[in-house]
Design a protein around this motif. Structure first.
Motif, PDB file in Angstrom:
ATOM      1  N   LYS A  54      -4.808  -0.910  -7.857  1.00 35.17           N
ATOM      2  CA  LYS A  54      -3.527  -1.429  -8.359  1.00 35.17           C
ATOM      3  C   LYS A  54      -3.422  -2.928  -8.138  1.00 35.17           C
ATOM      4  CE  LYS A  54       0.361  -0.178 -10.310  1.00 35.17           C
ATOM      5  NZ  LYS A  54       0.384   0.478 -11.637  1.00 35.17           N
ATOM      6  N   GLN A  74       0.820  -1.200   0.000  1.00 38.66           N
ATOM      7  CA  GLN A  74       0.000   0.000   0.000  1.00 38.66           C
ATOM      8  C   GLN A  74       0.859   1.258   0.000  1.00 38.66           C
ATOM      9  OE1 GLN A  74      -2.774   0.300   3.248  1.00 38.66           O
ATOM     10  NE2 GLN A  74      -3.725   2.168   2.455  1.00 38.66           N
ATOM     11  N   GLU A  75       1.949   1.235   0.747  1.00 36.60           N
ATOM     12  CA  GLU A  75       2.860   2.372   0.850  1.00 36.60           C
ATOM     13  C   GLU A  75       2.072   3.660   1.111  1.00 36.60           C
ATOM     14  OE1 GLU A  75       5.234   2.332  -2.683  1.00 36.60           O
ATOM     15  OE2 GLU A  75       6.401   0.605  -2.032  1.00 36.60           O
ATOM     16  N   GLU A 123      -6.806   3.387  -3.953  1.00 37.57           N
ATOM     17  CA  GLU A 123      -5.703   3.330  -4.912  1.00 37.57           C
ATOM     18  C   GLU A 123      -4.978   1.990  -4.830  1.00 37.57           C
ATOM     19  OE1 GLU A 123      -4.577   8.124  -4.953  1.00 37.57           O
ATOM     20  OE2 GLU A 123      -3.531   6.735  -3.601  1.00 37.57           O
ATOM     21  N   TYR A 124      -4.842   1.489  -3.609  1.00 38.82           N
ATOM     22  CA  TYR A 124      -4.147   0.213  -3.423  1.00 38.82           C
ATOM     23  C   TYR A 124      -4.934  -0.945  -4.021  1.00 38.82           C
ATOM     24  CZ  TYR A 124      -2.348  -3.938  -1.000  1.00 38.82           C
ATOM     25  OH  TYR A 124      -1.857  -5.188  -0.707  1.00 38.82           O
ATOM     26  N   ARG A 153      -0.294   4.925  -0.712  1.00 43.35           N
ATOM     27  CA  ARG A 153      -1.572   4.956  -1.428  1.00 43.35           C
ATOM     28  C   ARG A 153      -2.746   4.935  -0.453  1.00 43.35           C
ATOM     29  NH1 ARG A 153       1.535   0.962  -4.159  1.00 43.35           N
ATOM     30  NH2 ARG A 153       2.064   1.528  -6.310  1.00 43.35           N
ATOM     31  N   THR A 154      -3.845   5.477  -0.909  1.00 38.90           N
ATOM     32  CA  THR A 154      -5.086   5.294  -0.165  1.00 38.90           C
ATOM     33  C   THR A 154      -5.554   3.865  -0.379  1.00 38.90           C
ATOM     34  OG1 THR A 154      -6.524   5.935  -2.007  1.00 38.90           O
ATOM     35  CG2 THR A 154      -5.705   7.707  -0.580  1.00 38.90           C
TER      36      THR A 154
END
Length: 300
Positions: free
Chosen positions: A215, A204-205, A211-212, A207-208
């Motif tokens: 992807k 996830q880093e 968004e995760y 990202r929301t």
């Protein structure tokens, strides 16, 4: 009626000849009617203006001739319209009797798209994802999905399909089978390997959650062995979440993926609210009126 005829004509090209014949006959009939009306108008004008040299006999002859033509035109127009209506009904019945034609029409109306052979991974993935989205709103078997998808191929993609399908039993070829071959053809092996590695390392880093998961779904098809069971898919997804969304907080062994995602979204939102709450509280030594308050975690 004309609009309905045009629509049925496009989906039933084998009736073009009969349709055109009926239309031509109708135009002829309407043309004859127009000539009769013009003739009567000229005769009436001559009488009113006094310029005609008509006699009682001539007038009677003209009236008799035009009356005969008019009667013929009225009969012809009636017959032509009856034939035209029959053609429309036959075409509509033929279209309604073709289940595949109806499914293909629904596919297009729901946003389904054509594919001409673009080898960019983003384009390939976008077309497959669009198909998946449309299929999700239609009640289709896996074979029917394949039939609809292959019907959308054009250009280089259609050329490949026509060559590859030779010798296959298309009555048992599923959408999953087609996607496997399709991906191998239009996504180069080097790119496929790169995308597979990207999914393997995906986290996830910054990202929301939305968004995760977007992807995650986009790349998961390039490493199907990591998500080929519900438990493996859930575990891969949860391991990539931010540290505060640990596996111990979200069950993944028996829960459907949608349930896991829903819990993750709730935890993320709750974490945001928790941080805001801590910011308001500040140091524990300050604002003694905050002491004793607790922040509620979401219920599983």
């Amino acid at each position: 009626m004309i609009a309905a005829w045009e629509d049925s004509d496009e989906s039933n090209s084998e009736n073009d000849g009969s349709n055109n014949e009926v239309v031509n006959l109708c135009l002829i009939a309407f043309g004859d009617a127009e000539e009769v009306m013009v003739g009567r108008y000229n005769l009436r004008s001559a009488k009113l203006n006094g310029t005609g040299k008509e006699t009682t006999a001539n007038t009677a002859a003209v009236e008799a001739a035009t009356t005969g033509v008019t009667n013929t035109v009225e009969v012809n127009v009636g017959e032509m319209m009856a034939q035209l209506l029959q053609v429309v009904q036959n075409n509509n019945q033929g279209h309604q009797g073709d289940p595949f034609a109806m499914r293909n029409k629904d596919f297009g109306s729901l946003g389904g798209q054509k594919f001409s052979g673009n080898r960019k991974p983003t384009a390939v993935n976008a077309w497959v994802q669009k198909c998946e989205m449309v299929f999700g709103r239609m009640q289709l078997t896996e074979v029917q999905k394949q039939e609809l998808a292959t019907y959308q191929l054009q250009g280089a993609a259609l050329f490949w399909w026509n060559s590859w399908k030779e010798g296959l039993d298309l009555t048992t070829l599923t959408w999953a089978d087609f996607k496997t071959r399709f991906d191998l053809k239009f996504i180069p092996a080097a790119i496929w390997s790169q995308l597979s590695d990207e999914f393997l390392k995906l986290t996830q880093e910054g990202r929301t959650m939305i968004e995760y998961v977007t992807k995650f779904n986009e790349l998961s098809r390039y490493a199907p062995y990591l998500v080929d069971t519900q438990e493996k898919k859930n575990e891969k997804f949860i391991k990539g979440l931010n540290h505060y969304l640990s596996k111990s907080r979200i069950p993944f062994d028996v829960e459907p993926f949608d349930r896991v995602l829903d819990l993750a979204l709730k935890y993320e939102e709750n974490e945001k609210q928790f941080k805001k709450w801590k910011a308001r509280v500040g140091e524990t030594s300050r604002g003694s009126h905050y002491r004793g308050q607790q922040f509620q975690r979401p219920q599983q």
